[in-house]
Design a protein around this motif. Structure first.
Motif, PDB file in Angstrom:
ATOM      1  N   ARG A   1      18.075 -33.093  49.504  1.00 24.33           N
ATOM      2  CA  ARG A   1      19.036 -33.886  50.268  1.00 24.33           C
ATOM      3  C   ARG A   1      20.411 -33.229  50.345  1.00 24.33           C
ATOM      4  N   ASP A   2      20.748 -32.397  49.346  1.00 24.02           N
ATOM      5  CA  ASP A   2      22.081 -31.795  49.304  1.00 24.02           C
ATOM      6  C   ASP A   2      22.166 -30.461  50.031  1.00 24.02           C
ATOM      7  N   ASP A   3      21.086 -30.017  50.621  1.00 28.88           N
ATOM      8  CA  ASP A   3      21.097 -28.758  51.367  1.00 28.88           C
ATOM      9  C   ASP A   3      22.092 -28.873  52.530  1.00 28.88           C
ATOM     10  N   PRO A   4      23.030 -27.907  52.676  1.00 22.83           N
ATOM     11  CA  PRO A   4      23.978 -27.979  53.799  1.00 22.83           C
ATOM     12  C   PRO A   4      23.297 -28.105  55.160  1.00 22.83           C
ATOM     13  N   ALA A   5      22.098 -27.496  55.310  1.00 27.46           N
ATOM     14  CA  ALA A   5      21.381 -27.628  56.581  1.00 27.46           C
ATOM     15  C   ALA A   5      20.953 -29.075  56.815  1.00 27.46           C
ATOM     16  N   VAL A   6      20.605 -29.781  55.760  1.00 31.03           N
ATOM     17  CA  VAL A   6      20.236 -31.190  55.878  1.00 31.03           C
ATOM     18  C   VAL A   6      21.453 -32.016  56.281  1.00 31.03           C
ATOM     19  N   LEU A   7      22.593 -31.712  55.670  1.00 32.75           N
ATOM     20  CA  LEU A   7      23.814 -32.440  56.011  1.00 32.75           C
ATOM     21  C   LEU A   7      24.191 -32.208  57.473  1.00 32.75           C
ATOM     22  N   ALA A   8      24.038 -30.968  57.943  1.00 31.68           N
ATOM     23  CA  ALA A   8      24.350 -30.676  59.345  1.00 31.68           C
ATOM     24  C   ALA A   8      23.407 -31.418  60.281  1.00 31.68           C
ATOM     25  N   THR A   9      22.138 -31.507  59.901  1.00 28.63           N
ATOM     26  CA  THR A   9      21.161 -32.204  60.728  1.00 28.63           C
ATOM     27  C   THR A   9      21.453 -33.693  60.780  1.00 28.63           C
ATOM     28  N   ARG A  10      21.820 -34.268  59.639  1.00 29.80           N
ATOM     29  CA  ARG A  10      22.153 -35.692  59.616  1.00 29.80           C
ATOM     30  C   ARG A  10      23.420 -35.972  60.432  1.00 29.80           C
ATOM     31  N   HIS A  11      24.341 -35.030  60.425  1.00 33.14           N
ATOM     32  CA  HIS A  11      25.539 -35.145  61.265  1.00 33.14           C
ATOM     33  C   HIS A  11      25.131 -35.234  62.739  1.00 33.14           C
TER      34      HIS A  11
ATOM     35  N   LEU B   1      13.577 -33.648  62.058  1.00 31.62           N
ATOM     36  CA  LEU B   1      14.061 -32.384  61.494  1.00 31.62           C
ATOM     37  C   LEU B   1      14.752 -32.616  60.158  1.00 31.62           C
ATOM     38  N   ALA B   2      15.547 -33.668  60.064  1.00 32.66           N
ATOM     39  CA  ALA B   2      16.208 -33.970  58.794  1.00 32.66           C
ATOM     40  C   ALA B   2      15.185 -34.221  57.693  1.00 32.66           C
ATOM     41  N   ARG B   3      14.115 -34.924  58.039  1.00 33.14           N
ATOM     42  CA  ARG B   3      13.062 -35.203  57.068  1.00 33.14           C
ATOM     43  C   ARG B   3      12.397 -33.905  56.589  1.00 33.14           C
ATOM     44  N   ASP B   4      12.086 -33.005  57.527  1.00 32.97           N
ATOM     45  CA  ASP B   4      11.426 -31.744  57.166  1.00 32.97           C
ATOM     46  C   ASP B   4      12.349 -30.848  56.354  1.00 32.97           C
ATOM     47  N   ARG B   5      13.608 -30.790  56.746  1.00 33.79           N
ATOM     48  CA  ARG B   5      14.544 -29.936  56.006  1.00 33.79           C
ATOM     49  C   ARG B   5      14.790 -30.483  54.599  1.00 33.79           C
TER      50      ARG B   5
ATOM     51  N   PRO C   1      19.415 -38.805  75.092  1.00 32.26           N
ATOM     52  CA  PRO C   1      19.936 -38.887  73.720  1.00 32.26           C
ATOM     53  C   PRO C   1      18.988 -39.580  72.749  1.00 32.26           C
ATOM     54  N   LYS C   2      18.200 -40.539  73.226  1.00 28.83           N
ATOM     55  CA  LYS C   2      17.273 -41.224  72.316  1.00 28.83           C
ATOM     56  C   LYS C   2      16.233 -40.249  71.763  1.00 28.83           C
ATOM     57  N   SER C   3      15.655 -39.412  72.628  1.00 27.39           N
ATOM     58  CA  SER C   3      14.686 -38.427  72.153  1.00 27.39           C
ATOM     59  C   SER C   3      15.357 -37.415  71.236  1.00 27.39           C
ATOM     60  N   ALA C   4      16.616 -37.041  71.556  1.00 27.46           N
ATOM     61  CA  ALA C   4      17.346 -36.116  70.690  1.00 27.46           C
ATOM     62  C   ALA C   4      17.490 -36.700  69.290  1.00 27.46           C
TER      63      ALA C   4
ATOM     64  N   ALA D   1      15.902 -23.708  62.781  1.00 27.58           N
ATOM     65  CA  ALA D   1      17.126 -23.538  63.568  1.00 27.58           C
ATOM     66  C   ALA D   1      16.845 -23.714  65.053  1.00 27.58           C
ATOM     67  N   ALA D   2      15.699 -23.203  65.516  1.00 29.15           N
ATOM     68  CA  ALA D   2      15.329 -23.374  66.930  1.00 29.15           C
ATOM     69  C   ALA D   2      15.062 -24.842  67.245  1.00 29.15           C
ATOM     70  N   ARG D   3      14.441 -25.566  66.304  1.00 21.83           N
ATOM     71  CA  ARG D   3      14.220 -26.997  66.517  1.00 21.83           C
ATOM     72  C   ARG D   3      15.542 -27.748  66.616  1.00 21.83           C
ATOM     73  N   HIS D   4      16.517 -27.354  65.791  1.00 18.84           N
ATOM     74  CA  HIS D   4      17.832 -27.974  65.847  1.00 18.84           C
ATOM     75  C   HIS D   4      18.456 -27.782  67.233  1.00 18.84           C
ATOM     76  N   SER D   5      18.387 -26.554  67.727  1.00 22.37           N
ATOM     77  CA  SER D   5      18.958 -26.258  69.043  1.00 22.37           C
ATOM     78  C   SER D   5      18.209 -27.000  70.147  1.00 22.37           C
ATOM     79  N   TYR D   6      16.892 -27.040  70.040  1.00 20.65           N
ATOM     80  CA  TYR D   6      16.098 -27.753  71.050  1.00 20.65           C
ATOM     81  C   TYR D   6      16.487 -29.231  71.089  1.00 20.65           C
ATOM     82  N   ALA D   7      16.623 -29.849  69.930  1.00 18.54           N
ATOM     83  CA  ALA D   7      16.987 -31.264  69.881  1.00 18.54           C
ATOM     84  C   ALA D   7      18.345 -31.498  70.539  1.00 18.54           C
TER      85      ALA D   7
END
Length: 796
Positions: free
Chosen positions: A529-539, A519-523, A509-512, A494-500
């Motif tokens: 692939r169907d984890d809601p956290a993965v979907l949020a990260t891909r969004h 992060l999507a790969r790790d999650r 934006p490119k680094s983000a 979650a902290a990595r998501h916020s940092y990005a």
């Protein structure tokens, strides 16, 4: 609720107390040490150990409810539920609607079994974490108390006095074979230094022990931690909700309705020998039985009526101050002196001396007088301290016309709050849109790891327009969470998501996008692939790909996100609808405005059907729809659409709210585009003034509105004034944003254009050349930079 805590007894006489106290084995050996001390044979080293262990005992008993002998009681020994938080009720001879009676000791009526009783008892038998949910005075605490006594009579009862007290009772609970930890009003125990998901796991751990965490929570408080209610909240509100939600979701919830079912009412008719129940049944068409018995509706009416001249206006003002202290996030009793200090502005606002207010002593006596021996408007807590009846605070929270918490209360609450309490105050300030007190409170909030308060402060700084500082704070949080929890823990991710996110918001934006891709790969490796956290990260990944200059790829990625969300979450899930909105946005950014309009119309229709016409999601999509209609070449229709959005947001949020100001900004733009630049200038001045009041002079939103104002001042025929405004904007932006930020490119472009129009072509060329030299290569392909180069060639 205020617990009637009983003092542990005179610890000076420690030997007789400790011989009988229930404490963990590590502390129980104190008894032997005490006997040795009495015998006079203890050595100096043993004496030091005794002092240390006695201090442990003092710490435990000072932070939990104990009986007169200084022991944790057994559940069966607690016979009066009022002692641990149940609302008192009228005495049988003085029920609501009859003459007040002297309390007779029966502080609560006979218990009428509720429909949820069986389910709750079965849940308690299983052990673990159980949460009873319901509105104020629904009867949550009474139900929990009776189910606990029925199911777990031989369990030791541990009632921590506060959030911080939880740390001190962990050892006794871990040593207990059978134990109930009573957490009435669970929100008081969540947050820094309090109950976390890790602590829950530790307390109810496996083995031969049976530990039950039995909690109650008002639905109004529970809603603050709801994922659905946070869909369009700010980043900090979402993080606050997540922290509490991680703990709450470990509980087995049991909902108790305030209004009683037909079965419950029929059951209650077997108890009409008690006049309190009989009277409550007469009003069951309007109120819940427990609600009426606790006198909640009558007390609320008494408070409102007390403002009348010659009634109890000073008492009403004191109650108003106490209620607003709770609304400001301070949920402990406060001194009468502080209430006296805070009440005066309320009284003056209603008329002051014209109301013929009573004396302070009479006012306090009226506010604390129990109605028919039930609850009072102010609940005494000992030591000349008082707390507002929670029913009143909830009533104001439901009232959309309630006045905001006044400034003098915020100042006092921030001043009075301890560091752990400051976190709650900061969150309350944030939720009510008061950013100044959000920062002031969170900067003084403390917790053992620094995680919660530091993260909250980081989000607060981000929302105040300081993304670079936030990026650094989140970089440190990621490192800290990796050390504390490991790289794969949900908190670290979650902290990595916020940092990005903040890397992108700070101008990269490119680094983000790269960070979200990793992060999507790790999650996905952890949750699939169907984890809601993965979907949020891909969004988020798709969004930053677009922001990095590739809107076509972003649109294609959002097509995949929408398809996956539909498959996993369904077509009407709010997240699916939000992804469709994002897809339409990037379709428009890729150049197909008409297709974007078509998609947004469909999204708005579905959001209106699923969420309602005035839901924040629906309003956001309609706002974007207006913009796309205008950019597709129809500014008059765009203006009509945004005027509708603005009217709703003004009614719902008032003029000084970010949603309202955003809609007013768009209204100003399309007013100008529709052919009325002078009115556009007047509206943009309103936007700038509002942004300054709400967010400050140098906030990016204020600066962007000022840039738009300068542009329309020029279009309205005053290029000299436009240059002055845009020069000020450019100087402020260069101090607060990176030079690669497109907002600076836009403002420098307009400054050069109007500078050239006023005979300053050489200055305009120099400014544009400096801009081209300083711009990040990644931003050189933007439409704005293409326009800069075209203007530069023309001016040369």
């Amino acid at each position: 609720m205020v617990l009637a805590f009983v003092a542990a007894g005179a610890l000076g006489g420690v030997a007789p107390v400790l011989m009988n106290i229930w404490l963990p084995a590590a502390v129980a050996s104190i008894a032997g040490a005490v006997l040795a001390a009495i015998g006079g044979v203890i050595a100096a080293r043993s004496s030091a150990a005794l002092d240390r262990r006695t201090a442990e005992v003092r710490a435990v008993t000072a932070h939990a409810w104990v009986d007169n002998g200084g022991r944790f009681p057994l559940v069966r020994d607690v016979t009066d539920p009022v002692h641990i938080g149940v609302h008192p009720a009228a005495s049988a001879a003085g029920a609501a609607g009859s003459a007040p009676a002297v309390p007779t000791g029966n502080s609560v009526p006979p218990f009428v079994p509720r429909d949820a009783m069986r389910t709750l008892c079965e849940s308690l038998e299983q052990g673990g974490f159980v949460l009873v949910l319901g509105e104020s005075t629904a009867g949550k605490s009474r139900l929990a108390f009776e189910a606990m006594r029925s199911t777990l009579p031989d369990h030791t009862l541990v009632v921590p006095t506060s959030r911080e007290a939880l740390q001190h009772v962990v050892s006794p609970v871990l040593e207990a074979k059978r134990c109930v930890v009573w957490l009435d009003d669970l929100e008081r125990y969540l947050g820094p230094t309090g109950l976390t998901s890790q602590m829950v796991t530790r307390l109810i751990g496996q083995g031969n022990r049976q530990v039950v965490l039995l909690a109650t929570m008002r639905t109004q408080e529970h809603a603050k931690h709801s994922a659905r209610s946070q869909e369009f909240a700010g980043e900090l509100e979402r993080e606050f909700a997540r922290v509490g939600r991680d703990t709450i979701r470990m509980a087995r919830p049991i909902l108790l309705e305030r209004r009683w079912s037909a079965t419950e009412l029929q059951r209650a008719r077997n108890y009409t020998d008690d006049s309190r129940i009989a009277d409550a049944l007469l009003h069951a068409d309007r109120f819940g039985v427990a609600e009426y018995i606790a006198a909640g509706p009558q007390l609320l009416m008494d408070w409102r009526d007390a403002w009348s001249p010659g009634a109890h206006p000073r008492g009403a003002a004191i109650v108003a101050a106490a209620v607003d202290v709770r609304r400001a996030g301070l949920h402990r009793p406060i001194s009468a002196d502080l209430l006296f200090e805070l009440h005066t502005p309320y009284l003056e606002a209603r008329g002051g001396s014209v109301l013929r207010p009573e004396s302070l002593e009479e006012a306090l006596r009226w506010a604390t007088q129990a109605l028919h021996a039930t609850s009072s408007l102010l609940i005494p807590a000992g030591g000349n301290r008082y707390i507002a009846f929670d029913y009143l605070a909830d009533a104001l929270q439901r009232d959309v016309d309630a006045d905001p918490v006044p400034e003098h209360v915020w100042r006092a609450v921030v001043r009075e709050a301890t560091p752990p309490e400051a976190y709650d105050v900061g969150i309350a300030a944030l939720q009510q849109g008061n950013r100044d007190y959000t920062r002031a409170s969170l900067q003084s909030a403390l917790d053992p790891s620094g995680a919660y308060s530091a993260e909250a402060l980081a989000y607060s700084l981000g929302e105040s327009g300081q993304p670079t500082q936030v990026k650094q704070l989140f970089a440190e949080l990621v490192n800290g969470r990796e050390r504390m929890y490991g790289k794969s823990h949900p908190y670290t991710l979650a902290a990595r998501h916020s940092y990005a996110y903040w890397v992108g918001a700070a101008g990269d934006p490119k680094s983000a996008a790269d960070l979200f891709r990793a992060l999507a790969r790790d999650r996905e490796q952890l949750g699939g692939r169907d984890d809601p956290a993965v979907l949020a990260t891909r969004h988020s990944l798709a969004y930053w790909v677009g922001e990095a200059g590739d809107p076509s790829t972003a649109a294609r990625m959002f097509e995949e996100v929408v398809a996956e969300r539909r498959r996993v979450l369904g077509p009407d899930d709010p997240g699916t609808l939000a992804a469709r909105h994002s897809l339409a946005y990037w379709v428009g950014e890729a150049g197909d405005e008409h297709e974007a309009v078509r998609q947004l119309r469909a999204v708005v229709a579905d959001q209106t059907r699923v969420l309602g016409a005035e839901h924040p999601h629906t309003m956001s999509s309609r706002h974007d729809l207006a913009r796309r209609i205008g950019q597709a070449g129809d500014p008059r229709t765009a203006l009509a659409e945004i005027e509708h959005v603005y009217a709703i947001r003004l009614r719902l949020h008032g003029p000084d709210h970010v949603y309202t100001l955003a809609a007013l900004h768009s209204k100003a733009r399309w007013t100008g585009e529709a052919g009325d630049p002078k009115t556009a200038v007047a509206l943009f001045r309103q936007v700038v003034d509002g942004r300054r009041r709400l967010q400050g002079d140098d906030h990016p939103d204020t600066l962007y509105a000022s840039y738009r104002l300068g542009m329309w001042v020029g279009k309205a025929g005053d290029p000299e004034e436009a240059v002055r405004i845009l020069q000020d904007v450019a100087e402020r932006q260069s101090r607060s944003l990176a030079l690669t930020h497109l907002d600076i490119v836009r403002s420098r472009l307009e400054l050069a254009r109007y500078g050239a129009a006023t005979g300053r072509a050489d200055d305009a060329v120099r400014q544009l050349e400096e801009l081209v030299e300083s711009i990040d290569p990644a931003a050189t392909g933007s439409p704005e930079m293409a326009e800069v180069k075209r203007l530069l060639e023309r001016l040369r």
